[in-house]
Design an enzyme around this catalytic site. Structure first.
Site, mmCIF file in Angstrom:
data_model
loop_
_atom_site.group_PDB
_atom_site.id
_atom_site.type_symbol
_atom_site.label_atom_id
_atom_site.label_comp_id
_atom_site.label_asym_id
_atom_site.label_seq_id
_atom_site.Cartn_x
_atom_site.Cartn_y
_atom_site.Cartn_z
ATOM 1 N N LYS A 47 3.958 -3.748 22.977
ATOM 2 C CA LYS A 47 4.081 -1.762 22.354
ATOM 3 C C LYS A 47 4.118 -2.776 20.887
ATOM 4 C CE LYS A 47 9.032 -2.126 21.172
ATOM 5 N NZ LYS A 47 10.571 -1.637 21.256
ATOM 6 N N ARG A 146 21.130 5.760 23.516
ATOM 7 C CA ARG A 146 19.925 6.649 23.707
ATOM 8 C C ARG A 146 19.390 6.536 24.949
ATOM 9 N NH1 ARG A 146 15.452 1.706 20.177
ATOM 10 N NH2 ARG A 146 15.576 0.859 22.071
ATOM 11 N N TYR A 283 0.689 4.289 -11.926
ATOM 12 C CA TYR A 283 0.908 5.950 -12.292
ATOM 13 C C TYR A 283 1.934 5.908 -12.597
ATOM 14 C CZ TYR A 283 -2.808 8.003 -8.919
ATOM 15 O OH TYR A 283 -2.835 8.374 -8.606
ATOM 16 N N MET A 331 -2.185 4.773 -3.378
ATOM 17 C CA MET A 331 -2.317 4.945 -2.361
ATOM 18 C C MET A 331 -3.622 3.454 -2.100
ATOM 19 S SD MET A 331 -4.727 7.957 -0.342
ATOM 20 C CE MET A 331 -3.046 9.346 -0.749
#
Length: 391
Positions: A47, A146, A283, A331
């Protein structure tokens, strides 16, 4: 005219990539199978795009190694596997949405069921397609809260399955909430609840071929949960959660499985900068040099999945040396202090996750620094990081 993919394949050279060893994956599968024994079926969980490693390629390798079962989250994860002509049984572990039942039956997928409408809609789809007996796995909620039918509602689900003309109860399962916590009382309670549920199944005259409870950590530590099928996931990719007892991490003894990470995440030095002392970097200037520093700029950042919590805390491997991450991860870029590392050059290979010459930075290291888990670290490596498969 060339497609976008073709142009990218020959022109894009941004040097950040992940190498996935299919050889190591197959070895990990063999390790798990040997651990549980030949009489226990391994459902290899692929998965979340095989936990970020690439579901199609990993499934092909696992199928070639002999797995008969693959576990995915949902139909949208199963379709690419069938499109790739992967023929193993595919278990849809979190059920399905209304409207998906026809495709599930058509593709020969094995859905997990627990809601009455699951059974009704699959029965109708199988009948419409002329499928005599379509397999399903029934999930019971033994305490995780769940998915799954509540134990007290189990007789209704069993009655619906017995009445179905085109469905067969092939599997019965639950999921443990705390298999890595050795002294968690909830595990024993869940096991008791599951055994009570199994008795109800037998009393209803049903005998599913597969019974499965154990995830990766239960495969390692809780033999009494194996039944005749187990669902290892992250172990196939070389990891498992640290075990705990009395709130403290424990290791050694039987609480280990000799699996190896199959993914190495790499980049290359984009630029080298020299700074004097007292120079803020990145930053917010969260790092200030204490002395003259030689700093490498790496073309990787949080858009690639490099966790921002590694800012001023993580480290990478450059020329068989550790280099600390300095400044805030941005980023697209990360800074690493390579002061004192001999011969560092632009273009040098840098290991973000992986090992070299006795040095190692793995997903568990990242997880500890980021207050996360190896699952999240691996799954968060983004799609813009190409996977390269090696044998």
């Amino acid at each position: 005219m060339a497609t976008t993919a073709e142009i990218l394949s020959r022109a894009a050279t941004r040097p950040t990539w992940a190498e996935v060893s299919l050889t190591a994956l197959r070895q990990n599968f063999r390790t798990v199978q040997k651990h549980v024994g030949a009489n226990v079926t391994v459902c290899a969980v692929v998965k979340a795009d095989a936990y970020g490693h690439g579901a199609v390629e990993c499934s092909r390798a696992l199928e070639a190694e002999g797995t008969r079962w693959l576990g995915v989250t949902s139909l949208d994860e199963a379709i690419p596997l069938r499109d790739a002509e992967i023929r193993s049984n595919i278990l849809l572990m979190t059920g399905f949405w209304r409207g998906e039942e026809t495709e599930i039956v058509r593709l020969g997928l094995t859905p997990t069921v627990w809601e009455p409408w699951h059974i009704e809609s699959l029965e109708a789809a199988a009948a419409a397609l002329g499928v005599a007996r379509h397999p399903v796995h029934l999930k019971v909620d033994t305490g995780m809260g769940r998915l799954g039918v509540a134990v007290e509602r189990l007789p209704e689900a069993l009655a619906a399955l017995k009445a179905a003309q085109h469905l067969v109860l092939e599997g019965f399962s639950t999921h443990l909430a705390s298999s890595e916590i050795m002294d968690a009382p909830s595990v024993a309670e869940q096991q008791r609840n599951f055994e009570a549920a199994r008795r109800m199944v037998r009393e209803a005259g049903l005998e599913p071929a597969f019974v499965h409870v154990a995830n990766t950590n239960a495969v390692i530590s809780r033999r009494d949960t194996w039944a005749n099928m187990v669902r290892p996931g992250v172990a196939l990719y070389g990891y498992y959660l640290p075990f705990q007892r009395a709130g403290r991490e424990v290791s050694g003894g039987t609480l280990r499985l000799p699996v190896k990470p199959i993914l190495t995440w790499k980049t290359r030095i984009l630029s080298l900068r020299n700074f004097g002392s007292n120079q803020p970097l990145g930053y917010g200037g969260t790092y200030v040099t204490k002395a003259p520093a030689h700093v490498a700029v790496l073309p990787v950042g949080y858009a690639d999945g490099y966790n921002r919590q590694l800012s001023n805390r993580g480290r990478v491997i450059v020329r068989e040396h550790y280099a600390p991450v300095v400044g805030s991860i941005s980023m697209d870029l990360t800074l690493a202090d390579v002061t004192g590392i001999p011969g560092v050059s632009v273009g040098d290979e840098v290991i973000l996750l992986g090992a070299s010459e006795g040095l190692s930075v793995d997903a568990l290291d990242h997880a500890r620094l980021a207050n996360s888990s190896p699952y999240e670290i691996l799954c968060n490596i983004s799609k813009r990081v190409p996977r390269r498969y090696v044998s």
